[in-house]
Design a protein around this motif. Sequence first.
Motif, PDB file in Angstrom:
ATOM      1  N   PHE A  91       0.841  -1.194   0.000  1.00 43.80           N
ATOM      2  CA  PHE A  91       0.000   0.000   0.000  1.00 43.80           C
ATOM      3  C   PHE A  91       0.880   1.250   0.000  1.00 43.80           C
ATOM      4  CE2 PHE A  91      -1.928   3.336   2.635  1.00 43.80           C
ATOM      5  CZ  PHE A  91      -3.175   3.481   2.074  1.00 43.80           C
ATOM      6  N   TYR A  92       0.605   2.166  -0.911  1.00 43.43           N
ATOM      7  CA  TYR A  92       1.304   3.453  -0.934  1.00 43.43           C
ATOM      8  C   TYR A  92       0.278   4.568  -0.992  1.00 43.43           C
ATOM      9  CZ  TYR A  92       5.520   0.832  -2.030  1.00 43.43           C
ATOM     10  OH  TYR A  92       6.558  -0.053  -1.981  1.00 43.43           O
ATOM     11  N   ARG A  93       0.469   5.603  -0.153  1.00 43.93           N
ATOM     12  CA  ARG A  93      -0.448   6.746  -0.122  1.00 43.93           C
ATOM     13  C   ARG A  93      -0.111   7.789  -1.173  1.00 43.93           C
ATOM     14  NH1 ARG A  93      -0.935   9.269   5.502  1.00 43.93           N
ATOM     15  NH2 ARG A  93      -2.453  10.457   4.311  1.00 43.93           N
ATOM     16  N   LYS A  94       1.123   7.721  -1.747  1.00 49.19           N
ATOM     17  CA  LYS A  94       1.584   8.720  -2.715  1.00 49.19           C
ATOM     18  C   LYS A  94       1.880   8.056  -4.059  1.00 49.19           C
ATOM     19  CE  LYS A  94       4.173  11.054   0.946  1.00 49.19           C
ATOM     20  NZ  LYS A  94       5.498  11.509   1.357  1.00 49.19           N
ATOM     21  N   PRO A  95       1.750   8.814  -5.150  1.00 47.52           N
ATOM     22  CA  PRO A  95       2.102   8.260  -6.459  1.00 47.52           C
ATOM     23  C   PRO A  95       3.606   8.041  -6.607  1.00 47.52           C
ATOM     24  CG  PRO A  95       1.421  10.547  -6.681  1.00 47.52           C
ATOM     25  CD  PRO A  95       1.195  10.154  -5.252  1.00 47.52           C
ATOM     26  N   SER A  96       4.407   8.849  -5.905  1.00 46.93           N
ATOM     27  CA  SER A  96       5.862   8.684  -5.848  1.00 46.93           C
ATOM     28  C   SER A  96       6.355   9.363  -4.572  1.00 46.93           C
ATOM     29  CB  SER A  96       6.532   9.273  -7.089  1.00 46.93           C
ATOM     30  OG  SER A  96       6.385  10.665  -7.124  1.00 46.93           O
ATOM     31  N   PHE A 102      -2.347  11.065  -2.012  1.00 46.88           N
ATOM     32  CA  PHE A 102      -3.595  11.173  -2.771  1.00 46.88           C
ATOM     33  C   PHE A 102      -4.691  11.777  -1.902  1.00 46.88           C
ATOM     34  CE2 PHE A 102      -1.594   7.598  -5.122  1.00 46.88           C
ATOM     35  CZ  PHE A 102      -1.635   8.123  -6.402  1.00 46.88           C
ATOM     36  N   VAL A 103      -4.856  11.253  -0.679  1.00 49.72           N
ATOM     37  CA  VAL A 103      -5.885  11.748   0.238  1.00 49.72           C
ATOM     38  C   VAL A 103      -5.329  11.816   1.657  1.00 49.72           C
ATOM     39  CG1 VAL A 103      -7.855  10.915  -1.109  1.00 49.72           C
ATOM     40  CG2 VAL A 103      -6.829   9.435   0.615  1.00 49.72           C
ATOM     41  N   GLU A 104      -5.929  12.682   2.451  1.00 49.60           N
ATOM     42  CA  GLU A 104      -5.611  12.809   3.877  1.00 49.60           C
ATOM     43  C   GLU A 104      -6.920  12.662   4.650  1.00 49.60           C
ATOM     44  OE1 GLU A 104      -2.616  13.127   5.109  1.00 49.60           O
ATOM     45  OE2 GLU A 104      -1.529  13.591   3.268  1.00 49.60           O
ATOM     46  N   VAL A 105      -6.817  12.492   5.959  1.00 51.91           N
ATOM     47  CA  VAL A 105      -8.016  12.471   6.790  1.00 51.91           C
ATOM     48  C   VAL A 105      -8.687  13.837   6.650  1.00 51.91           C
ATOM     49  CG1 VAL A 105      -8.893  12.328   9.150  1.00 51.91           C
ATOM     50  CG2 VAL A 105      -7.086  10.781   8.406  1.00 51.91           C
ATOM     51  N   GLY A 106      -9.987  13.833   6.350  1.00 50.38           N
ATOM     52  CA  GLY A 106     -10.735  15.071   6.137  1.00 50.38           C
ATOM     53  C   GLY A 106     -10.912  15.422   4.671  1.00 50.38           C
ATOM     54  N   SER A 107     -10.185  14.739   3.776  1.00 56.21           N
ATOM     55  CA  SER A 107     -10.318  15.010   2.336  1.00 56.21           C
ATOM     56  C   SER A 107     -11.699  14.599   1.842  1.00 56.21           C
ATOM     57  CB  SER A 107      -9.275  14.223   1.534  1.00 56.21           C
ATOM     58  OG  SER A 107      -7.975  14.603   1.871  1.00 56.21           O
ATOM     59  N   VAL A 117      -2.215   3.713  -4.122  1.00 53.85           N
ATOM     60  CA  VAL A 117      -1.642   2.812  -5.110  1.00 53.85           C
ATOM     61  C   VAL A 117      -1.263   1.535  -4.374  1.00 53.85           C
ATOM     62  CG1 VAL A 117       0.316   2.449  -6.672  1.00 53.85           C
ATOM     63  CG2 VAL A 117      -0.744   4.681  -6.532  1.00 53.85           C
ATOM     64  N   ILE A 118      -1.539   0.379  -4.981  1.00 52.53           N
ATOM     65  CA  ILE A 118      -1.093  -0.894  -4.416  1.00 52.53           C
ATOM     66  C   ILE A 118      -0.182  -1.552  -5.438  1.00 52.53           C
ATOM     67  CG2 ILE A 118      -1.758  -3.179  -3.585  1.00 52.53           C
ATOM     68  CD1 ILE A 118      -4.250  -1.948  -2.416  1.00 52.53           C
ATOM     69  N   GLU A 119       1.053  -1.815  -4.999  1.00 53.08           N
ATOM     70  CA  GLU A 119       2.031  -2.472  -5.866  1.00 53.08           C
ATOM     71  C   GLU A 119       1.878  -3.974  -5.725  1.00 53.08           C
ATOM     72  OE1 GLU A 119       6.810  -3.194  -6.342  1.00 53.08           O
ATOM     73  OE2 GLU A 119       6.072  -2.006  -4.680  1.00 53.08           O
ATOM     74  N   ALA A 120       1.701  -4.641  -6.843  1.00 53.31           N
ATOM     75  CA  ALA A 120       1.627  -6.097  -6.864  1.00 53.31           C
ATOM     76  C   ALA A 120       2.477  -6.584  -8.028  1.00 53.31           C
ATOM     77  CB  ALA A 120       0.183  -6.563  -7.017  1.00 53.31           C
ATOM     78  N   MET A 121       3.484  -7.354  -7.738  1.00 55.30           N
ATOM     79  CA  MET A 121       4.372  -7.927  -8.755  1.00 55.30           C
ATOM     80  C   MET A 121       4.944  -6.840  -9.669  1.00 55.30           C
ATOM     81  SD  MET A 121       2.258 -11.464  -9.422  1.00 55.30           S
ATOM     82  CE  MET A 121       2.815 -11.579 -11.068  1.00 55.30           C
ATOM     83  N   LYS A 122       5.478  -5.792  -9.075  1.00 55.88           N
ATOM     84  CA  LYS A 122       6.123  -4.673  -9.769  1.00 55.88           C
ATOM     85  C   LYS A 122       5.171  -3.841 -10.629  1.00 55.88           C
ATOM     86  CE  LYS A 122      10.131  -5.822  -8.143  1.00 55.88           C
ATOM     87  NZ  LYS A 122      10.618  -5.161  -6.980  1.00 55.88           N
ATOM     88  N   LEU A 123       3.863  -4.058 -10.463  1.00 50.34           N
ATOM     89  CA  LEU A 123       2.871  -3.231 -11.144  1.00 50.34           C
ATOM     90  C   LEU A 123       2.172  -2.353 -10.121  1.00 50.34           C
ATOM     91  CD1 LEU A 123       1.232  -5.848 -13.532  1.00 50.34           C
ATOM     92  CD2 LEU A 123       2.856  -4.054 -14.145  1.00 50.34           C
ATOM     93  N   PHE A 124       2.037  -1.067 -10.433  1.00 47.12           N
ATOM     94  CA  PHE A 124       1.387  -0.138  -9.523  1.00 47.12           C
ATOM     95  C   PHE A 124      -0.058   0.052  -9.978  1.00 47.12           C
ATOM     96  CE2 PHE A 124       5.826   0.524  -8.943  1.00 47.12           C
ATOM     97  CZ  PHE A 124       5.964   0.787  -7.597  1.00 47.12           C
ATOM     98  N   ASN A 125      -0.996  -0.341  -9.105  1.00 42.33           N
ATOM     99  CA  ASN A 125      -2.420  -0.304  -9.423  1.00 42.33           C
ATOM    100  C   ASN A 125      -3.097   0.841  -8.670  1.00 42.33           C
ATOM    101  OD1 ASN A 125      -2.651  -3.076 -10.827  1.00 42.33           O
ATOM    102  ND2 ASN A 125      -1.578  -3.523  -8.934  1.00 42.33           N
ATOM    103  N   ASP A 126      -3.707   1.771  -9.427  1.00 45.66           N
ATOM    104  CA  ASP A 126      -4.464   2.851  -8.801  1.00 45.66           C
ATOM    105  C   ASP A 126      -5.731   2.261  -8.195  1.00 45.66           C
ATOM    106  OD1 ASP A 126      -2.609   4.686  -9.678  1.00 45.66           O
ATOM    107  OD2 ASP A 126      -3.825   5.409 -11.351  1.00 45.66           O
ATOM    108  N   ILE A 127      -5.997   2.600  -6.938  1.00 44.21           N
ATOM    109  CA  ILE A 127      -7.223   2.164  -6.274  1.00 44.21           C
ATOM    110  C   ILE A 127      -8.156   3.369  -6.241  1.00 44.21           C
ATOM    111  CG2 ILE A 127      -8.237   1.150  -4.205  1.00 44.21           C
ATOM    112  CD1 ILE A 127      -6.183  -0.648  -5.780  1.00 44.21           C
TER     113      ILE A 127
END
Length: 158
Positions: A91-96, A102-107, A117-127
Amino acid sequence: MDIKEIQSLIKFVAKSGASEVKLETDDIKITIRTGSATSGHETTYVHQVPVAQATMAPVAAEAPAPTAADQSKAEEDSKFITIKSPIIGTFYRKPSPDKPSFVEVGSTIAKGDVLCVIEAMKLFNDIESEVSGKIVKILVDDASPVEFDQPLFLVDPS
C-alpha cells in the motif's frame, strides 16, 4: 532409549546413505541429518518430550467481554463505508516519494478519485473510490503490505 542406542542409530544412518531419518516414540523425538555435499558432517537433534505435556489438552483462552467504549466505537464505525483492498500487495499513499499523498483524513472524495496505489508484482495499481464522501480514517500505514479485502479507509458518505 539410552545414549548407546542413539549412537548406534547415528552410525547406522551414516552408513546407510540416507540424508535424514526421524524417529518418534511417546517420550522422545530424534532427527538425524547426514551432511550435505558441502558440509560433510552429520547433525543429530534429540528432543525429550515430557509425558505430562504430551497428554495435556489445550485450553482455549476466554475472550474479554466487550466494554461500553468498544460498543460505542463499533456503532460509530458502522455509519461509515469501509473501502477495502481489491488485491494483495504493498500500500502506498503517494504516487511517488516526492509527491503529496492522494488523500488525507478530512479530504472530500468523489466516485472515481484515486485514493492510493497498491504495488503487486512490480505493477502499480491505482485504487479508485467507489463512493463519494469524506475520509474519516486511514487504516493502513504507508508502504505496508496489505491482504485481499483488508480495510484501507473509512469514508463518511454524508
